[in-house]
Every structure is written in structure tokens, then in C-alpha cells.
Design an enzyme around this catalytic site. Sequence first.
Site, PDB file in Angstrom:
ATOM      1  N   TYR A  41      31.823  14.598  -4.497  1.00 23.74           N
ATOM      2  CA  TYR A  41      30.948  13.695  -5.250  1.00 23.74           C
ATOM      3  C   TYR A  41      31.224  13.851  -6.740  1.00 23.74           C
ATOM      4  O   TYR A  41      31.328  14.970  -7.248  1.00 23.74           O
ATOM      5  CB  TYR A  41      29.490  14.030  -4.952  1.00 23.74           C
ATOM      6  CG  TYR A  41      28.474  13.338  -5.837  1.00 23.74           C
ATOM      7  CD1 TYR A  41      28.361  11.952  -5.861  1.00 23.74           C
ATOM      8  CD2 TYR A  41      27.608  14.078  -6.642  1.00 23.74           C
ATOM      9  CE1 TYR A  41      27.419  11.315  -6.672  1.00 23.74           C
ATOM     10  CE2 TYR A  41      26.665  13.464  -7.442  1.00 23.74           C
ATOM     11  CZ  TYR A  41      26.567  12.087  -7.454  1.00 23.74           C
ATOM     12  OH  TYR A  41      25.645  11.467  -8.250  1.00 23.74           O
ATOM     13  N   ASP A  56      22.251  14.123 -19.704  1.00 20.28           N
ATOM     14  CA  ASP A  56      22.415  12.913 -18.890  1.00 20.28           C
ATOM     15  C   ASP A  56      21.351  11.887 -19.287  1.00 20.28           C
ATOM     16  O   ASP A  56      20.349  11.705 -18.603  1.00 20.28           O
ATOM     17  CB  ASP A  56      22.290  13.293 -17.416  1.00 20.28           C
ATOM     18  CG  ASP A  56      22.535  12.121 -16.475  1.00 20.28           C
ATOM     19  OD1 ASP A  56      23.062  11.094 -16.933  1.00 20.28           O
ATOM     20  OD2 ASP A  56      22.189  12.233 -15.281  1.00 20.28           O
ATOM     21  N   ASP A  83      28.862   8.532  -8.778  1.00 19.80           N
ATOM     22  CA  ASP A  83      27.765   7.962  -9.547  1.00 19.80           C
ATOM     23  C   ASP A  83      28.314   6.791 -10.364  1.00 19.80           C
ATOM     24  O   ASP A  83      29.445   6.843 -10.849  1.00 19.80           O
ATOM     25  CB  ASP A  83      27.255   9.064 -10.485  1.00 19.80           C
ATOM     26  CG  ASP A  83      25.928   8.776 -11.130  1.00 19.80           C
ATOM     27  OD1 ASP A  83      25.463   7.625 -11.058  1.00 19.80           O
ATOM     28  OD2 ASP A  83      25.355   9.710 -11.718  1.00 19.80           O
ATOM     29  N   ASP A  85      25.736   5.238 -12.387  1.00 17.75           N
ATOM     30  CA  ASP A  85      24.529   5.042 -13.201  1.00 17.75           C
ATOM     31  C   ASP A  85      23.856   3.708 -12.861  1.00 17.75           C
ATOM     32  O   ASP A  85      23.641   3.406 -11.705  1.00 17.75           O
ATOM     33  CB  ASP A  85      24.862   5.165 -14.690  1.00 17.75           C
ATOM     34  CG  ASP A  85      25.059   6.621 -15.112  1.00 17.75           C
ATOM     35  OD1 ASP A  85      24.840   7.531 -14.287  1.00 17.75           O
ATOM     36  OD2 ASP A  85      25.441   6.861 -16.271  1.00 17.75           O
ATOM     37  N   HIS A 110      26.882   5.098  -5.908  1.00 15.16           N
ATOM     38  CA  HIS A 110      25.453   4.774  -5.912  1.00 15.16           C
ATOM     39  C   HIS A 110      25.089   4.160  -7.258  1.00 15.16           C
ATOM     40  O   HIS A 110      25.557   4.595  -8.310  1.00 15.16           O
ATOM     41  CB  HIS A 110      24.571   5.976  -5.571  1.00 15.16           C
ATOM     42  CG  HIS A 110      24.582   7.108  -6.551  1.00 15.16           C
ATOM     43  ND1 HIS A 110      23.908   7.084  -7.741  1.00 15.16           N
ATOM     44  CD2 HIS A 110      25.166   8.327  -6.477  1.00 15.16           C
ATOM     45  CE1 HIS A 110      24.059   8.227  -8.372  1.00 15.16           C
ATOM     46  NE2 HIS A 110      24.834   8.996  -7.639  1.00 15.16           N
ATOM     47  N   GLU A 112      21.726   2.692  -9.521  1.00 14.55           N
ATOM     48  CA  GLU A 112      20.299   2.987  -9.571  1.00 14.55           C
ATOM     49  C   GLU A 112      19.501   1.884 -10.262  1.00 14.55           C
ATOM     50  O   GLU A 112      20.069   1.019 -10.951  1.00 14.55           O
ATOM     51  CB  GLU A 112      20.072   4.325 -10.260  1.00 14.55           C
ATOM     52  CG  GLU A 112      20.489   4.355 -11.705  1.00 14.55           C
ATOM     53  CD  GLU A 112      20.743   5.762 -12.218  1.00 14.55           C
ATOM     54  OE1 GLU A 112      20.142   6.114 -13.254  1.00 14.55           O
ATOM     55  OE2 GLU A 112      21.535   6.515 -11.611  1.00 14.55           O
ATOM     56  N   CYS A 120      18.536  11.316 -16.473  1.00 15.38           N
ATOM     57  CA  CYS A 120      18.742  12.095 -15.249  1.00 15.38           C
ATOM     58  C   CYS A 120      17.573  11.894 -14.300  1.00 15.38           C
ATOM     59  O   CYS A 120      16.416  11.809 -14.728  1.00 15.38           O
ATOM     60  CB  CYS A 120      18.893  13.574 -15.604  1.00 15.38           C
ATOM     61  SG  CYS A 120      18.808  14.690 -14.186  1.00 15.38           S
ATOM     62  N   ARG A 155      20.200   3.451  -5.149  1.00 15.11           N
ATOM     63  CA  ARG A 155      19.348   4.585  -5.522  1.00 15.11           C
ATOM     64  C   ARG A 155      18.107   4.062  -6.228  1.00 15.11           C
ATOM     65  O   ARG A 155      18.203   3.236  -7.139  1.00 15.11           O
ATOM     66  CB  ARG A 155      20.113   5.533  -6.430  1.00 15.11           C
ATOM     67  CG  ARG A 155      19.227   6.584  -7.099  1.00 15.11           C
ATOM     68  CD  ARG A 155      20.028   7.565  -7.911  1.00 15.11           C
ATOM     69  NE  ARG A 155      19.323   7.986  -9.111  1.00 15.11           N
ATOM     70  CZ  ARG A 155      19.731   8.929  -9.939  1.00 15.11           C
ATOM     71  NH1 ARG A 155      20.872   9.563  -9.701  1.00 15.11           N
ATOM     72  NH2 ARG A 155      19.044   9.233 -11.020  1.00 15.11           N
ATOM     73  N   GLU A 185      15.604   9.090  -4.868  1.00 16.61           N
ATOM     74  CA  GLU A 185      15.699  10.190  -5.830  1.00 16.61           C
ATOM     75  C   GLU A 185      14.329  10.796  -6.129  1.00 16.61           C
ATOM     76  O   GLU A 185      13.325  10.102  -6.221  1.00 16.61           O
ATOM     77  CB  GLU A 185      16.353   9.688  -7.126  1.00 16.61           C
ATOM     78  CG  GLU A 185      16.451  10.723  -8.254  1.00 16.61           C
ATOM     79  CD  GLU A 185      17.402  11.875  -7.935  1.00 16.61           C
ATOM     80  OE1 GLU A 185      17.223  12.528  -6.881  1.00 16.61           O
ATOM     81  OE2 GLU A 185      18.306  12.138  -8.754  1.00 16.61           O
ATOM     82  N   ASN A 208      19.372  14.505  -2.536  1.00 11.13           N
ATOM     83  CA  ASN A 208      19.961  15.124  -3.719  1.00 11.13           C
ATOM     84  C   ASN A 208      19.292  16.467  -3.957  1.00 11.13           C
ATOM     85  O   ASN A 208      18.122  16.529  -4.336  1.00 11.13           O
ATOM     86  CB  ASN A 208      19.775  14.216  -4.937  1.00 11.13           C
ATOM     87  CG  ASN A 208      20.614  14.655  -6.120  1.00 11.13           C
ATOM     88  OD1 ASN A 208      21.581  15.391  -5.973  1.00 11.13           O
ATOM     89  ND2 ASN A 208      20.262  14.181  -7.299  1.00 11.13           N
TER      90      ASN A 208
END
Length: 300
Positions: A41, A56, A83, A85, A110, A112, A120, A155, A185, A208
Site C-alpha cells: 500500500y 498529512d 492513496d 486523497d 482509494h 475520499e 489525515c 473512503r 475511516e 485501517n
Amino acid sequence: MTSRAARFRQLLKEGGPGIVPGATDCFTAKLIEAAGFPAVYVTGGGASNTLLGVPDVGIVTLNELASQAERISDAVSVPVISDVDTGFGGIANVKRAIRMYERAGIAGFHIEDQVFPKRCGHFEGKQVVSTEEMCYRIQAATDARTNDDFLIIARTDARAAEGVDAAIERCHRYMEAGADSIFFEQAQSREELERVGREFKGVPLVANMIERSKTPILPEDDLKAMGFNIILYANAALYLGAFAIKAGLKQLREEGHTKNMQDRMLSFQERQELVGLAKVDAAEKELVARVKGRLAKQRG
């Protein structure tokens, strides 16, 4: 040849991949592969920390994150998921992002539902876009992908912003919009994780595991039994490495040498083995011999 996206889909059909550690760089990715994990990942937060030395909070760019994902994918033979974002903008940006990740050989990503710039998933103060806007992102991603095996993971960060019920309702809408997988998440208890598993039976689910943060660390078998077949340890390798480096540098500063900690270090030989020095040397020798042989025939 079967694409790595197809191989990752096969892992999901078989009930896995299970634990997928996060890598911030190619060297760590190789260590993850060498440890026997079936996938790697690429963590956006870790990339922010290691590429830029920043938290982040949406500072890393699409080009920086996609380029790092491409390098990591090129360094290992196992499937890599990443990721992306928020997709870094509107519909056109999301479409560009998926094209970049597909070209990089990534098996899936993913995306989000936070506002841009994001934070983050385990920070305070997160904000999310409307469900409708996130559905636009998902639709843009599904429209733009050219490989149907490329996994689009939706996500939601709405657990912190709107509560469990609203976040679960969002996830249902995201599945209807075309997402292949759900990443809930910041679940804050075993009970919340169990509820997500019940709500989305048969759907590939992401858990996660962030040490000492919002979500409880649960055994792999427990999470799989709940329905989570992608279990990210996004920053475990980063934390492990940083802890060891910090301790070692302190000792080096105090003692002035590394003689007393070589049992806690990779050897020079192990390092070269990990990065494939022998294979590079052998390939070079084979090429040189082949060219010399051809030139000799031409002269003869």
C-alpha cells in the site's frame, strides 16, 4: 500477461489479501514484499512525511504522490494499491488521476470524501463534501478507468464529521455510484467495525489500523471474520523504521561509532541482495557477452 490489478482482484475473490503494509519508498516496499506480504500500500500520509517532511494536510500533490506510487510499483512484483486523497480537485482532476495511476501499474486506489485540502483520517477538524459531490468523484473514476479490474475504493471520513449512521448511509450511496469497495475511516470501536461488516456483506472492505489512534488494533483473523479483507497497516513500517533510526542515531551520537549496534542493522550484503545487485551485474555481463559475440561474428 495478467495485470496486477487482475491479480489483486483474484486475491479478493480468495478472501484476501489480508494485511497490506504501507510503504513510503521503494526500499520499504521491497522489505514488505520480502517479508511475504501479497500486496503493498502506498500511503499518502507517509509520502507527505517522507517526501516533504510535512504533516498529512493536503500539501503533497497529485504528481508527487502518483510518481512515488509508480516508482514503488516498479520496484516490486506484487500488486500495489494507493492513496489518491480527494482526487486533487474536480471531475477532470479525478479522471486525470486514474489515468496516471493506471499507467503507473497500480492495482487500485482509494478516494475520499473530504474537502480539499484534506487532513489525515485520524486528525481532528476534518470536513467532508456533500454525498452528491463524492458520487461525482466516484463516477468520474469509473468513467475514466480503462481496466475494469482496477479497484476503486470509496473512503468516507464522515464518521468523525457526521457520525456513524450518516457515514454508513454515505457508503451505501457510494456503492450505488459504482465504487468497488468501501473504506470506513476512523471506526472507533470493535462494535462499529462489526456493524460496517454487517452492512456491507460481500463487499470488499478496508480496515485501517493506525497504532495508538482512533481505531482499535484487532487481529487479522477477527477483522477477516467481520468482512474486512484489505487490512491496511499504513504507517507501521514508517513507525518501526523511525523508532529504530532515532534510537540508533542517538547511540551513534553518544558513542561515536556503530560497532555496538550492527546486530540491529542490515548488513552491507543483505542490503545489496534486497535491491538485486547480483541480478543487475548478471544482466550486464550477459548483455556485454552477447554484444561482443555478435561483433566478433561480424568481424569474422
